[in-house]
Write a protein that holds these residues in place. Structure first.
Motif, PDB file in Angstrom:
ATOM      1  N   ALA A  99     -47.911 -47.258 -10.789  1.00 41.14           N
ATOM      2  CA  ALA A  99     -48.531 -48.350 -11.547  1.00 41.14           C
ATOM      3  C   ALA A  99     -49.441 -49.162 -10.627  1.00 41.14           C
ATOM      4  CB  ALA A  99     -47.466 -49.246 -12.159  1.00 41.14           C
ATOM      5  N   PRO A 100     -50.525 -49.706 -11.178  1.00 36.27           N
ATOM      6  CA  PRO A 100     -51.424 -50.514 -10.335  1.00 36.27           C
ATOM      7  C   PRO A 100     -50.771 -51.829  -9.917  1.00 36.27           C
ATOM      8  CG  PRO A 100     -52.116 -50.586 -12.630  1.00 36.27           C
ATOM      9  CD  PRO A 100     -51.024 -49.565 -12.553  1.00 36.27           C
ATOM     10  N   VAL A 101     -51.087 -52.232  -8.685  1.00 38.69           N
ATOM     11  CA  VAL A 101     -50.620 -53.501  -8.132  1.00 38.69           C
ATOM     12  C   VAL A 101     -51.843 -54.279  -7.659  1.00 38.69           C
ATOM     13  CG1 VAL A 101     -49.225 -54.627  -6.361  1.00 38.69           C
ATOM     14  CG2 VAL A 101     -48.489 -52.437  -7.328  1.00 38.69           C
ATOM     15  N   THR A 102     -51.916 -55.544  -8.019  1.00 41.09           N
ATOM     16  CA  THR A 102     -53.034 -56.379  -7.583  1.00 41.09           C
ATOM     17  C   THR A 102     -52.547 -57.373  -6.538  1.00 41.09           C
ATOM     18  OG1 THR A 102     -54.185 -56.190  -9.702  1.00 41.09           O
ATOM     19  CG2 THR A 102     -54.785 -58.047  -8.290  1.00 41.09           C
ATOM     20  N   PHE A 103     -53.200 -57.315  -5.383  1.00 34.53           N
ATOM     21  CA  PHE A 103     -52.940 -58.272  -4.302  1.00 34.53           C
ATOM     22  C   PHE A 103     -54.027 -59.349  -4.348  1.00 34.53           C
ATOM     23  CE2 PHE A 103     -51.177 -54.212  -3.015  1.00 34.53           C
ATOM     24  CZ  PHE A 103     -49.915 -54.548  -2.548  1.00 34.53           C
ATOM     25  N   THR A 104     -53.600 -60.600  -4.389  1.00 32.74           N
ATOM     26  CA  THR A 104     -54.537 -61.718  -4.447  1.00 32.74           C
ATOM     27  C   THR A 104     -54.327 -62.609  -3.230  1.00 32.74           C
ATOM     28  OG1 THR A 104     -54.534 -61.703  -6.868  1.00 32.74           O
ATOM     29  CG2 THR A 104     -55.343 -63.701  -5.784  1.00 32.74           C
ATOM     30  N   ALA A 105     -55.395 -62.765  -2.440  1.00 31.03           N
ATOM     31  CA  ALA A 105     -55.347 -63.639  -1.269  1.00 31.03           C
ATOM     32  C   ALA A 105     -56.209 -64.863  -1.539  1.00 31.03           C
ATOM     33  CB  ALA A 105     -55.850 -62.906  -0.033  1.00 31.03           C
ATOM     34  N   PRO A 109     -64.451 -71.317   0.626  1.00 31.22           N
ATOM     35  CA  PRO A 109     -64.706 -70.314   1.657  1.00 31.22           C
ATOM     36  C   PRO A 109     -65.290 -69.017   1.092  1.00 31.22           C
ATOM     37  CG  PRO A 109     -62.562 -71.333   1.983  1.00 31.22           C
ATOM     38  CD  PRO A 109     -63.059 -71.785   0.645  1.00 31.22           C
ATOM     39  N   THR A 110     -66.131 -68.375   1.896  1.00 29.14           N
ATOM     40  CA  THR A 110     -66.672 -67.052   1.593  1.00 29.14           C
ATOM     41  C   THR A 110     -66.364 -66.144   2.785  1.00 29.14           C
ATOM     42  OG1 THR A 110     -68.831 -67.611   2.531  1.00 29.14           O
ATOM     43  CG2 THR A 110     -68.517 -68.035   0.176  1.00 29.14           C
ATOM     44  N   GLY A 111     -66.943 -64.956   2.797  1.00 27.63           N
ATOM     45  CA  GLY A 111     -66.690 -64.025   3.882  1.00 27.63           C
ATOM     46  C   GLY A 111     -65.946 -62.807   3.387  1.00 27.63           C
ATOM     47  N   THR A 112     -65.039 -62.280   4.206  1.00 25.27           N
ATOM     48  CA  THR A 112     -64.280 -61.099   3.821  1.00 25.27           C
ATOM     49  C   THR A 112     -62.797 -61.291   4.096  1.00 25.27           C
ATOM     50  OG1 THR A 112     -64.612 -60.051   5.984  1.00 25.27           O
ATOM     51  CG2 THR A 112     -66.207 -59.518   4.240  1.00 25.27           C
ATOM     52  N   MET A 113     -62.004 -60.518   3.367  1.00 31.08           N
ATOM     53  CA  MET A 113     -60.551 -60.509   3.545  1.00 31.08           C
ATOM     54  C   MET A 113     -60.135 -59.070   3.834  1.00 31.08           C
ATOM     55  SD  MET A 113     -57.884 -62.610   3.364  1.00 31.08           S
ATOM     56  CE  MET A 113     -58.497 -63.929   2.297  1.00 31.08           C
ATOM     57  N   THR A 114     -59.372 -58.896   4.894  1.00 34.33           N
ATOM     58  CA  THR A 114     -58.837 -57.577   5.223  1.00 34.33           C
ATOM     59  C   THR A 114     -57.364 -57.538   4.840  1.00 34.33           C
ATOM     60  OG1 THR A 114     -60.390 -57.285   7.049  1.00 34.33           O
ATOM     61  CG2 THR A 114     -58.433 -55.887   7.048  1.00 34.33           C
ATOM     62  N   PHE A 115     -57.047 -56.646   3.908  1.00 35.38           N
ATOM     63  CA  PHE A 115     -55.660 -56.439   3.498  1.00 35.38           C
ATOM     64  C   PHE A 115     -55.077 -55.291   4.313  1.00 35.38           C
ATOM     65  CE2 PHE A 115     -57.708 -58.352  -0.176  1.00 35.38           C
ATOM     66  CZ  PHE A 115     -56.763 -59.223  -0.695  1.00 35.38           C
ATOM     67  N   VAL A 116     -53.976 -55.546   4.993  1.00 39.97           N
ATOM     68  CA  VAL A 116     -53.258 -54.495   5.724  1.00 39.97           C
ATOM     69  C   VAL A 116     -51.952 -54.262   4.983  1.00 39.97           C
ATOM     70  CG1 VAL A 116     -52.296 -53.773   7.928  1.00 39.97           C
ATOM     71  CG2 VAL A 116     -54.295 -55.307   7.876  1.00 39.97           C
ATOM     72  N   ILE A 117     -51.867 -53.111   4.323  1.00 38.23           N
ATOM     73  CA  ILE A 117     -50.698 -52.782   3.501  1.00 38.23           C
ATOM     74  C   ILE A 117     -49.898 -51.705   4.233  1.00 38.23           C
ATOM     75  CG2 ILE A 117     -49.892 -52.140   1.204  1.00 38.23           C
ATOM     76  CD1 ILE A 117     -51.828 -54.508   1.155  1.00 38.23           C
ATOM     77  N   SER A 121     -45.905 -46.134   2.817  1.00 35.79           N
ATOM     78  CA  SER A 121     -46.554 -44.982   2.197  1.00 35.79           C
ATOM     79  C   SER A 121     -47.590 -45.414   1.165  1.00 35.79           C
ATOM     80  CB  SER A 121     -45.500 -44.102   1.522  1.00 35.79           C
ATOM     81  OG  SER A 121     -46.096 -43.095   0.747  1.00 35.79           O
ATOM     82  N   GLY A 122     -48.802 -44.843   1.262  1.00 33.99           N
ATOM     83  CA  GLY A 122     -49.860 -45.143   0.307  1.00 33.99           C
ATOM     84  C   GLY A 122     -50.633 -46.413   0.604  1.00 33.99           C
ATOM     85  N   GLY A 123     -50.285 -47.075   1.688  1.00 28.07           N
ATOM     86  CA  GLY A 123     -50.989 -48.301   2.061  1.00 28.07           C
ATOM     87  C   GLY A 123     -52.199 -47.999   2.923  1.00 28.07           C
ATOM     88  N   GLY A 124     -52.584 -48.962   3.722  1.00 27.32           N
ATOM     89  CA  GLY A 124     -53.750 -48.788   4.576  1.00 27.32           C
ATOM     90  C   GLY A 124     -54.423 -50.108   4.849  1.00 27.32           C
ATOM     91  N   LEU A 125     -55.676 -50.011   5.273  1.00 32.39           N
ATOM     92  CA  LEU A 125     -56.468 -51.179   5.612  1.00 32.39           C
ATOM     93  C   LEU A 125     -57.659 -51.238   4.663  1.00 32.39           C
ATOM     94  CD1 LEU A 125     -57.305 -52.360   9.195  1.00 32.39           C
ATOM     95  CD2 LEU A 125     -59.130 -52.222   7.494  1.00 32.39           C
ATOM     96  N   PHE A 126     -57.826 -52.370   3.977  1.00 29.42           N
ATOM     97  CA  PHE A 126     -58.851 -52.507   2.943  1.00 29.42           C
ATOM     98  C   PHE A 126     -59.566 -53.851   3.113  1.00 29.42           C
ATOM     99  CE2 PHE A 126     -55.114 -50.250   1.483  1.00 29.42           C
ATOM    100  CZ  PHE A 126     -55.615 -49.059   0.964  1.00 29.42           C
ATOM    101  N   THR A 127     -60.890 -53.845   3.082  1.00 33.88           N
ATOM    102  CA  THR A 127     -61.671 -55.070   3.225  1.00 33.88           C
ATOM    103  C   THR A 127     -62.360 -55.395   1.908  1.00 33.88           C
ATOM    104  OG1 THR A 127     -62.056 -54.671   5.577  1.00 33.88           O
ATOM    105  CG2 THR A 127     -63.535 -56.208   4.480  1.00 33.88           C
ATOM    106  N   GLN A 128     -62.149 -56.626   1.446  1.00 33.85           N
ATOM    107  CA  GLN A 128     -62.696 -57.084   0.171  1.00 33.85           C
ATOM    108  C   GLN A 128     -63.465 -58.385   0.367  1.00 33.85           C
ATOM    109  OE1 GLN A 128     -62.084 -54.112  -1.514  1.00 33.85           O
ATOM    110  NE2 GLN A 128     -61.672 -55.380  -3.322  1.00 33.85           N
ATOM    111  N   GLY A 141     -63.188 -68.593  -2.340  1.00 33.39           N
ATOM    112  CA  GLY A 141     -61.882 -68.710  -1.701  1.00 33.39           C
ATOM    113  C   GLY A 141     -60.846 -67.693  -2.111  1.00 33.39           C
ATOM    114  N   VAL A 142     -61.243 -66.699  -2.942  1.00 33.72           N
ATOM    115  CA  VAL A 142     -60.267 -65.732  -3.450  1.00 33.72           C
ATOM    116  C   VAL A 142     -60.770 -64.306  -3.237  1.00 33.72           C
ATOM    117  CG1 VAL A 142     -59.017 -64.905  -5.493  1.00 33.72           C
ATOM    118  CG2 VAL A 142     -59.425 -67.360  -5.179  1.00 33.72           C
ATOM    119  N   ALA A 143     -59.858 -63.435  -2.805  1.00 34.83           N
ATOM    120  CA  ALA A 143     -60.143 -62.005  -2.690  1.00 34.83           C
ATOM    121  C   ALA A 143     -59.018 -61.228  -3.363  1.00 34.83           C
ATOM    122  CB  ALA A 143     -60.262 -61.581  -1.234  1.00 34.83           C
TER     123      ALA A 143
END
Length: 196
Positions: free
Chosen positions: A114-120, A132-140, A143-150, A155-157
């Motif tokens: 099932a889809p999971v939404t991570f909100t920073a 704030p602007t810029g980028t957010m790097t999610f490190v999950i 298994s099935g995780g990884g590194l994702f930049t949004q 102020g929200v990613a």
């Protein structure tokens, strides 16, 4: 004959934090008797031009919306029938605002596939303010995780995944910072359970 004057200008707070207003005060000192009247024009490099009317030889204006960096200020007294014009100067320093970052996942726990939404969310630390602007790097982790930049917008990613395996997944959200805000990070833990 008109009396010469000296104009002194101060900025409070100085340095200021991005998002914080700065009060500029000019004091016009006569080199003789009397009290100067008229106006003082504050010219802020990289900011607005503001005008205040003297009362008792002083006037104050409030400058807002200044970018991070150094802003020279020139205060020009207009003079009046009895006193000559004069100028004074100062420098406003505006520093990057500190931030805090929090991250949550929805739904939690989630079921396998099932889809999971991570909100920073990036929040300025007072007295800083703004979006704030810029980028957010999610490190999950896990298994099935990884590194994702949004991107960070207002102020929200967000990041949505449906690849996570069963088990517990540590989450770290790392905010990059931008021209006005300092970096920060937040952590969370997400759990994936078997589909029923």
């Amino acid at each position: 004959m008109a009396t010469p004057t000296i104009t002194l200008v101060t900025a409070v707070p100085n340095p200021a934090t991005f998002g914080q207003s700065v009060t500029l005060t000019a004091t016009v000192i006569p080199l003789g008797a009397g009290t100067p009247t008229g106006t003082v024009t504050f010219t802020i490099t990289g900011g607005p031009i503001l005008t205040g009317t003297l009362s008792g030889g002083t006037t104050s204006v409030v400058a807002s919306g200044l970018s991070a960096g150094v802003h020279p200020v020139v205060a020009t007294y207009s003079g009046d029938n009895n006193f000559l014009s004069s100028t004074g100067s100062t420098v406003i320093a505006v520093v990057h605002a500190s931030t805090t970052t929090s991250v949550v996942s929805t739904p939690d726990p989630s079921t396998l596939g099932a889809p999971v939404t991570f909100t920073a969310t990036v929040t300025p630390v007072a007295p800083g303010a703004g979006a704030p602007t810029g980028t957010m790097t999610f490190v999950i982790g896990g298994s099935g995780g990884g590194l994702f930049t949004q991107p960070v917008t207002a102020g929200v990613a967000t990041l949505t995944l449906s690849t996570l395996g069963i088990g517990t997944h540590p989450v770290v959200a790392i905010y990059s910072g931008d021209a006005s805000f300092l970096p920060s990070s937040g952590t969370d833990t997400h759990t994936v359970i078997p589909a029923s």
